[in-house]
Design a protein around this motif. Structure first.
Motif, PDB file in Angstrom:
ATOM      1  N   ILE A 185       9.760   2.073   4.991  1.00  0.00           N
ATOM      2  CA  ILE A 185      10.402   3.373   5.230  1.00  0.00           C
ATOM      3  C   ILE A 185      10.666   4.162   3.945  1.00  0.00           C
ATOM      4  N   PRO A 186      11.242   3.580   2.888  1.00  0.00           N
ATOM      5  CA  PRO A 186      11.481   4.387   1.672  1.00  0.00           C
ATOM      6  C   PRO A 186      10.202   4.982   1.079  1.00  0.00           C
ATOM      7  N   ALA A 187       9.125   4.223   1.072  1.00  0.00           N
ATOM      8  CA  ALA A 187       7.858   4.744   0.539  1.00  0.00           C
ATOM      9  C   ALA A 187       7.355   5.897   1.401  1.00  0.00           C
ATOM     10  N   TYR A 188       7.420   5.735   2.725  1.00  0.00           N
ATOM     11  CA  TYR A 188       6.989   6.804   3.617  1.00  0.00           C
ATOM     12  C   TYR A 188       7.820   8.062   3.420  1.00  0.00           C
ATOM     13  N   LEU A 189       9.125   7.893   3.248  1.00  0.00           N
ATOM     14  CA  LEU A 189       9.989   9.055   3.025  1.00  0.00           C
ATOM     15  C   LEU A 189       9.634   9.779   1.733  1.00  0.00           C
ATOM     16  N   PHE A 190       9.390   9.026   0.674  1.00  0.00           N
ATOM     17  CA  PHE A 190       9.024   9.634  -0.606  1.00  0.00           C
ATOM     18  C   PHE A 190       7.704  10.399  -0.485  1.00  0.00           C
ATOM     19  N   VAL A 191       6.707   9.766   0.126  1.00  0.00           N
ATOM     20  CA  VAL A 191       5.406  10.413   0.299  1.00  0.00           C
ATOM     21  C   VAL A 191       5.538  11.642   1.191  1.00  0.00           C
ATOM     22  N   PHE A 192       6.341  11.549   2.235  1.00  0.00           N
ATOM     23  CA  PHE A 192       6.562  12.690   3.128  1.00  0.00           C
ATOM     24  C   PHE A 192       7.207  13.854   2.385  1.00  0.00           C
ATOM     25  N   LEU A 193       8.221  13.558   1.589  1.00  0.00           N
ATOM     26  CA  LEU A 193       8.898  14.621   0.841  1.00  0.00           C
ATOM     27  C   LEU A 193       7.959  15.302  -0.147  1.00  0.00           C
ATOM     28  N   VAL A 194       7.173  14.519  -0.862  1.00  0.00           N
ATOM     29  CA  VAL A 194       6.212  15.099  -1.802  1.00  0.00           C
ATOM     30  C   VAL A 194       5.171  15.920  -1.041  1.00  0.00           C
ATOM     31  N   PHE A 247       0.797  -1.219   0.000  1.00  0.00           N
ATOM     32  CA  PHE A 247       0.000   0.000   0.000  1.00  0.00           C
ATOM     33  C   PHE A 247       0.838   1.283   0.000  1.00  0.00           C
ATOM     34  N   PRO A 248       1.801   1.484   0.911  1.00  0.00           N
ATOM     35  CA  PRO A 248       2.568   2.732   0.846  1.00  0.00           C
ATOM     36  C   PRO A 248       3.339   2.877  -0.465  1.00  0.00           C
ATOM     37  N   TYR A 249       3.778   1.751  -1.022  1.00  0.00           N
ATOM     38  CA  TYR A 249       4.474   1.813  -2.308  1.00  0.00           C
ATOM     39  C   TYR A 249       3.507   2.118  -3.448  1.00  0.00           C
ATOM     40  N   ALA A 250       2.261   1.692  -3.316  1.00  0.00           N
ATOM     41  CA  ALA A 250       1.249   2.038  -4.320  1.00  0.00           C
ATOM     42  C   ALA A 250       0.973   3.546  -4.296  1.00  0.00           C
ATOM     43  N   VAL A 251       0.948   4.127  -3.102  1.00  0.00           N
ATOM     44  CA  VAL A 251       0.771   5.582  -2.977  1.00  0.00           C
ATOM     45  C   VAL A 251       1.959   6.297  -3.617  1.00  0.00           C
ATOM     46  N   ALA A 252       3.168   5.830  -3.331  1.00  0.00           N
ATOM     47  CA  ALA A 252       4.367   6.442  -3.918  1.00  0.00           C
ATOM     48  C   ALA A 252       4.359   6.302  -5.436  1.00  0.00           C
ATOM     49  N   PHE A 253       3.936   5.141  -5.930  1.00  0.00           N
ATOM     50  CA  PHE A 253       3.870   4.930  -7.377  1.00  0.00           C
ATOM     51  C   PHE A 253       2.823   5.839  -8.010  1.00  0.00           C
ATOM     52  N   ALA A 254       1.685   6.006  -7.346  1.00  0.00           N
ATOM     53  CA  ALA A 254       0.646   6.909  -7.867  1.00  0.00           C
ATOM     54  C   ALA A 254       1.175   8.341  -7.948  1.00  0.00           C
ATOM     55  N   LEU A 255       1.930   8.749  -6.949  1.00  0.00           N
ATOM     56  CA  LEU A 255       2.531  10.093  -6.981  1.00  0.00           C
ATOM     57  C   LEU A 255       3.501  10.229  -8.154  1.00  0.00           C
TER      58      LEU A 255
END
Length: 183
Positions: free
Chosen positions: A85-94, A13-21
């Protein structure tokens, strides 16, 4: 290990959010995958979350009912939280970048909601790991309450899962050593 296959959806799921971004920032991917429809993108993310939620709740219930190995459950909990963690970091940065302008502030709020949805998923596995650790006396009742709450707090949940795993592993090793001494 096969019994933990449903937990892959929690990590997905967090990686799906990052991929959608990433798709949104890439015009080609947004057009190709989501037909330039942001609502379709959101719908797919919500469907993925519901599927992951079903997997998380059922894994939690089965692990408690069938009394899965507490150390193995703590290890899976720790892996779920650290792999994300990497997905959360990407989503946080965006999300942080989107907060800089009034026009993209709503995206930041939406990303915070998706992060909260993701931590609920991993929190279910964390709760079952905490309960199983308590059942095996690796942690006290007060620690069970504390670690249970910490499973739903960003960043702290990773640290708590690592500490819980170490305590559970230490308890399991001491039980093993005590059982060998009896022979």
């Amino acid at each position: 290990m096969k019994k933990f296959m449903p937990t892959l959806s929690i990590v997905l799921f967090p990686y799906a959010v990052a991929f959608a971004l990433y798709c949104i920032s890439s015009g080609f991917l947004m057009e190709t995958i989501f037909q330039s429809n942001a609502y379709l993108c959101l719908l797919i993310l919500v469907v993925i979350w519901f599927a992951a939620c079903i997997c998380a709740v059922s894994t939690c219930a089965v692990s408690l009912r069938k009394k899965w190995d507490f150390v193995e459950l703590c290890r899976i909990n720790m892996l779920i939280k650290t792999i994300s963690i990497p997905a959360y970091l990407f989503v946080f940065l965006v999300g942080t970048v989107c907060m800089l302008t009034v026009f993209t502030f709503a995206i930041s709020v939406l990303l915070m909601m998706f992060d909260a949805m993701a931590i609920v998923l991993s929190g279910f596995i964390g709760i079952s790991a905490v309960k199983r650790s308590y059942d095996h006396k690796a942690i006290s009742a007060g620690e069970m309450f504390l670690y249970g709450i910490l499973q739903f707090i960003f960043c702290v949940d990773v640290i708590a899962s690592i500490i819980l795993f170490r305590k559970s592993k230490k308890k399991a090793n001491s039980n093993f050593d005590n059982n060998i001494g009896r022979f």
